[in-house]
Design a protein around this motif. Sequence first.
Motif, short mmCIF file in Angstrom:
data_model
loop_
_atom_site.label_atom_id
_atom_site.label_comp_id
_atom_site.label_asym_id
_atom_site.label_seq_id
_atom_site.Cartn_x
_atom_site.Cartn_y
_atom_site.Cartn_z
N VAL A 1 16.58 -52.90 -37.17
CA VAL A 1 16.09 -53.65 -38.33
C VAL A 1 15.08 -52.81 -39.09
CG1 VAL A 1 14.77 -55.68 -39.05
CG2 VAL A 1 16.56 -55.91 -37.32
N PHE A 2 15.17 -52.88 -40.43
CA PHE A 2 14.30 -52.08 -41.31
C PHE A 2 13.61 -53.01 -42.31
CE2 PHE A 2 17.74 -49.52 -39.79
CZ PHE A 2 17.20 -48.27 -39.55
N LYS B 1 16.46 -55.64 -43.47
CA LYS B 1 17.81 -55.07 -43.50
C LYS B 1 18.14 -54.53 -42.11
CE LYS B 1 18.59 -55.79 -47.83
NZ LYS B 1 19.67 -56.68 -48.29
N SER B 2 19.34 -54.83 -41.64
CA SER B 2 19.71 -54.34 -40.32
C SER B 2 20.94 -53.45 -40.40
CB SER B 2 19.95 -55.50 -39.35
OG SER B 2 21.00 -56.33 -39.78
N THR C 1 22.97 -60.13 -38.39
CA THR C 1 22.75 -59.14 -39.42
C THR C 1 21.73 -59.66 -40.43
OG1 THR C 1 24.99 -58.26 -39.17
CG2 THR C 1 23.84 -57.73 -41.21
N ASP C 2 20.61 -58.97 -40.57
CA ASP C 2 19.64 -59.32 -41.60
C ASP C 2 20.10 -58.67 -42.90
OD1 ASP C 2 17.13 -60.86 -40.94
OD2 ASP C 2 17.22 -59.52 -39.22
N ILE D 1 19.79 -50.60 -47.69
CA ILE D 1 20.04 -49.50 -46.75
C ILE D 1 21.45 -48.96 -46.98
CG2 ILE D 1 18.47 -50.31 -44.95
CD1 ILE D 1 20.99 -51.15 -43.34
N THR D 2 21.62 -47.69 -46.66
CA THR D 2 22.93 -47.07 -46.58
C THR D 2 23.10 -46.56 -45.15
OG1 THR D 2 22.20 -44.84 -47.17
CG2 THR D 2 22.70 -46.35 -48.98
N GLU D 3 24.14 -45.81 -44.91
CA GLU D 3 24.38 -45.31 -43.55
C GLU D 3 23.22 -44.45 -43.06
OE1 GLU D 3 27.62 -42.61 -41.04
OE2 GLU D 3 27.97 -43.05 -43.16
N ASN D 4 22.59 -43.70 -43.96
CA ASN D 4 21.55 -42.76 -43.53
C ASN D 4 20.18 -43.00 -44.16
OD1 ASN D 4 23.11 -40.68 -41.87
ND2 ASN D 4 24.33 -40.75 -43.75
N TYR D 5 20.08 -43.92 -45.12
CA TYR D 5 18.84 -44.06 -45.86
C TYR D 5 18.41 -45.52 -45.98
CZ TYR D 5 20.19 -39.36 -47.37
OH TYR D 5 20.58 -38.04 -47.39
#
Length: 445
Positions: free
Chosen positions: A118-119, A110-111, A443-444, A162-166
């Motif tokens: 990237v996460f 997730k990016s 964007t992943d 993912i969200t904006e902060n998490y």
Amino acid sequence: MAGFSFGQKRDPCTSFFKKVMSVFIPDPPRPQEQNNIGVTLSINPPGFDPKTAENRKGGGHASGIHTLLVKSDVAVMRHIDPDTLEPRGVVSQKTLHHELIGNLSAAHAKSDPVTGDVFNYNLALGRTPVYRVFRVSAATGQTDILATITDAPGAYLHSSLITENYFILCVWSGRYAWGGLKILWEKNMLDAISPFDPNQKALWYVIDRKQGRGVVAKYECDPFFCFHTVNAWEEGSATDPLHTDIVADLSIYKNLDVLKRFYFNNIKSSCPASLEYAGDKRRSCDVFLRRWRLPSVDTADHLEFRTAVTVHTAKHDHSCDLPVINPRFLTKPSRYIYGACDRDLSTFFDGLVKYDMETQTAKYFSVHGHSPGEAIFVPNPDGTAEDDGVLLSVVLDGYTEKSYLLVLDAKTMEEVGRAEMDCIVGFGFHGVYQPQAVEGPSTDI
């Protein structure tokens, strides 16, 4: 992982004696070029120097692609040439960070749609499975471990949120037997998954991805299985607007039966095995779009599990797998979900659907005998509406036995055009759209 597959069947006699021998005689190492890696694509991902000798061989691509990686649900990725698509070699997550020692990961990283960071997670199996959630910075190329999770079972997790902060890691059904050791015996991941247990809760781990606070909240809900998440975002709490909830959309299955459905003999309509998944027998493999709410994430106790609340479950014939949204709405509230639907009109996916989460209605593209692949959403460069864009899908025409690239209006689901091909394009899983001559990471999702 060399010598392993996701779900390849083997000759029972050969495979049994081979397994017995392998307990005492290790298999010889398989050449890297034979590693089976081919599920998702990453364009110009951070953490891999585009100026390395390997990437200079191809000299880049006119589209701005200098690094093209193919990923699967393992911690090894394959470099491929952007021009020829020939393999260049493999690279491990360990090159990103020395603590990423596990063999498994998610094919869908997730990016951050703003920063390009990237996460993903790295899973080391064993008596105590260890998930390491990490971030690769697009600005610096450095990798940081955001959280280490040791109280979750090792499971087949194809994607995350993912969200904006998490970052959200949901550990759904699909747990590996014997702490993952059964993979060594079965030589594939699918047969190493434990049977579905209706009493084992799905676990949600919410990890702070900006302030370095690790796991900040945990939730649980009734069990389900999932290949693909859709989107997640933060909004004011439904019970107290001073606090923050997370809303998450996923494509889910109520058990694990779907894992065996997509063997070739089961989806080939002329095979007797396909009858095992016809009519009412297929109901256990139905997919559903479901929305959850994770309440008051900013006040949660990270040591205790709260309840993840089901908000809405779409009807099966309105639902889809291989879900996509307008990528401009990642980590933001989104209304429309697009994907491949299965309404019992064939033994495989039989159309594309647009589902409206607000009105709970659906629109379809469906032609009898035509089997679509994943839809890729390409936004209108000048548009602002969530459904302003087109969908791209490679479709197999079963009558002509040839494929074509379909272009649909994402608002109306009507055909805009198609590019006919004089051949069959084999079914894949995922693709990616890269605007011409645009530099930087894709964007992943």
